[in-house]
Design an enzyme around this catalytic site. Sequence first.
Site, PDB file in Angstrom:
ATOM      1  N   CYS B  41       0.821  -1.201   0.000  1.00  0.00           N
ATOM      2  CA  CYS B  41       0.000   0.000   0.000  1.00  0.00           C
ATOM      3  C   CYS B  41       0.857   1.253   0.000  1.00  0.00           C
ATOM      4  CB  CYS B  41      -0.913   0.026   1.206  1.00  0.00           C
ATOM      5  SG  CYS B  41      -1.912  -1.441   1.350  1.00  0.00           S
ATOM      6  N   ASP B  43       2.931   2.285   2.368  1.00  0.00           N
ATOM      7  CA  ASP B  43       3.440   2.811   3.636  1.00  0.00           C
ATOM      8  C   ASP B  43       3.493   1.760   4.737  1.00  0.00           C
ATOM      9  OD1 ASP B  43       0.711   2.827   3.763  1.00  0.00           O
ATOM     10  OD2 ASP B  43       0.510   4.953   4.257  1.00  0.00           O
ATOM     11  N   CYS B 110      -2.547   9.024   5.092  1.00  0.00           N
ATOM     12  CA  CYS B 110      -1.113   8.715   5.185  1.00  0.00           C
ATOM     13  C   CYS B 110      -0.590   8.941   6.594  1.00  0.00           C
ATOM     14  CB  CYS B 110      -0.308   9.587   4.229  1.00  0.00           C
ATOM     15  SG  CYS B 110      -0.886   9.556   2.541  1.00  0.00           S
TER      16      CYS B 110
END
Lengths: 395, 198
Positions: B41, B43, B110
């Site tokens: 993904c 991260d 994020c």
Amino acid sequence: MNERRVYMDYNATTPLHPEVKKTLIEAFEMYGNASSMHTAGREAAALVEDAREKVAAFIGADAEEIIFTGGGSESNNTVLNMIDCGSAACRCVSRDKRGLVTTAVEHPSVLNAAEHLERKGLPVAFVPVDGTGKIDMDAFRTALSGGTALVSIMMGNNEIGTIQDIRTLARLAREAGALVHTDAVQAVGKVPVNVRDLGIDFLSFSGHKLYGPKGVGVLYVRKGAPFCTFIHGGHQEHGRRAGTYNTTGIIGLGKAVEMAGHEMRDEVARLWGLRERLRRGIEELVPDIHVNGHPVDTLPGTLNVSFRGAEGEAILLYLDMAGIQVSTGSACASGSLEPSHVLLATGVGPELAHGSVRFSLGRESTGEDVDYVLDKLPGIIGKIRSMSTVYAGRR
Amino acid sequence: MTGNWLYTETVKDHFTNPRNILEDEESYREDGKGMVGNIKCGDQMMMAIKVKDGRIEDCKWKTYGCASAIASTSMLSEVVRGMKLEEAYHVTPADITKKLGGLPEHKIHCSVLGDKALRAAIDDYYKRTGQESRIEEEKAETVCQCMNVTDKDIERAVREGARTYLDLQNKTKIGTVCGQCKDATLKLLDEYLHLYGD
């Protein structure tokens, strides 16, 4: 901000060629509607037709085969839309033959238009590519059938630069009875393109990728090829594309292809030299990288590199702080959630796709620019890797 | 004309000079460690803590992530230093985002990994010290990280009449930022429609 600015994102857009800029400034005086019968209109029309001839000559077409559009995306959508026409009155394509064959690495303006057609129930095949971004020829042959109305394949890939063998693909498509379109937005102006030599029916390109203005594009339609109007309205472009002529844009585009005609041959060699210098430098100075795309069949100024253990948006922003402007295939920079569909299609895997950077060079790029990047990049990658969860002990 | 930077000055500062990076993982003697996220993904986050007298004495981290992930975790690592474990356990992404002076909306997802990694590190500390009872089972599972919507919220919305994804979005704001949770939401919606549908 950093005092030195190095623009290495020519595949995103290009600065105006100084000669184009001059021409545009003069063209802004030309206010006449090119469709008007009076003097102001006729003056504008003459310049539009002059630009049309320049564009035609540049890609080996006849002037009447050139339609001016609002850009590459419009040109692409116009062509793909044809196979969904379905009108009995329109003789664009046969109604029992509505298949589209395209590839997994197209620009979103083809990919999303193709997916839209698919959702409407049309048969669409997305042909895979190999690790270098070249079309899988066996899969392409298999995808072609008697029901294929149109084949649409990009000539040069915007992200990794891989150039397809359009001539061969077009021949196979024709043998299967399909029409052939190529999205040549990244190719025209960067490498020689001749529509007759390629044997295609439709070709798209855009002004702002070759040092011309934004908001103007071209659709080549081979004489005798079926065609179906996408934007209905006035009688411009012989009823093939309505809308008041974007006189300024068209004149600027004409100048841009004229200049490309003078400069392209030398630029191909010069940019490939700079690109290779950048590639060799990165390979030498930064460990654990992956150069994406094809080693030779690549747009001369395009270099796409993945840095293991480093996330692309972070790389992009650290480079930007150093004055270096590039783009990335990371999901985080795109606003979407998936990393580059092109890189995933070449099979590099999500980590390398998220960690990819595209350097695209152009006419104002210099050897000093390349050296400056090579000076800054290793430290930036080292810094990101030093805080990376996936790069422990691999420094 | 340089244009505004994408993020606030505080984000830029923490991105440029991230605090508390775990530089020497080998020799760091942490009391608890947690890793969350997935490289697929784009991260991943690791956090390691030292604990003294029920407080976080030191907090170090590493990430594979973008500027928002780096800046928000850097900020988080400063904020929780000296904080009681119970308190640190409940620091939210919203707290951190606020400290950073905000993040662009599509970047909020994020920034959620830092506090998850911290909770995982605290849980790990509880396990190592025989205090498993202090681990707080998440009562509800968060489906939409951006808007902090749980499976329980979806269930309630369906019981109150939501029948489509759009209904759910109107009621709960689920999936209105990054949209990453749409598939998971649709699955849960199917389940709950089966249970409570007409």
